[in-house]
Scaffold this active site. Sequence first.
Site, short mmCIF file in Angstrom:
data_model
loop_
_atom_site.label_atom_id
_atom_site.label_comp_id
_atom_site.label_asym_id
_atom_site.label_seq_id
_atom_site.Cartn_x
_atom_site.Cartn_y
_atom_site.Cartn_z
CG HIS A 244 79.32 51.57 58.31
ND1 HIS A 244 78.34 50.98 57.58
CD2 HIS A 244 78.79 51.80 59.54
CE1 HIS A 244 77.25 50.85 58.31
NE2 HIS A 244 77.50 51.35 59.50
CB SER A 245 86.35 51.11 58.34
OG SER A 245 86.65 49.77 58.68
CG MET A 246 87.27 46.89 55.63
SD MET A 246 88.73 47.43 54.73
CE MET A 246 88.86 46.16 53.48
#
Length: 163
Positions: free
Chosen positions: A36-38
């Site tokens: 989910h980091s992008m």
Amino acid sequence: MNWRSIRQYALTLVIAIGVSLVIQKVAYAQIIVHQHSMELTYHEGDRLLENKWLYHFTKPERGDVVILQDPVEPIRLIKRVVGIAGDKLELRQGKLIVNGVEQIEPYISSPTFPVQVQFPIVVPEGTVFVLGDNRGNSKDSREFGAIPLSLIEGKVIARLWPL
């Protein structure tokens, strides 16, 4: 169909599969986002096309979205290059400052705050500084520092699915 035709079809299929595997290993690969980091840019389940040979001829540039090997764990990460060798990076009031210029980052989902790395920082030669676009939920250079160019696998060049 005779034995010779079957053998020719089988040989053609084996060659096609071999060439495809070499291309995926060396030049281009399809990857699936598992993080989910992008987010807001890429979401879990997105299928992306990665150019694996580009950085054999050029260096990453600010703004490139790259696939890299995590320097601590045996996993691959997707991150955005925000600093290249020689850049001075600062974080002020949740904003990223590169070489004294506040960056306009419409793709981020939350402010940028330090984690473990102390700012300001000058990006060392042979490295890049990477951040996730979801700054509130991203394991990135704020935690493990600048990334050696040798850990960068390739550049994301397109979203294949969903369009």
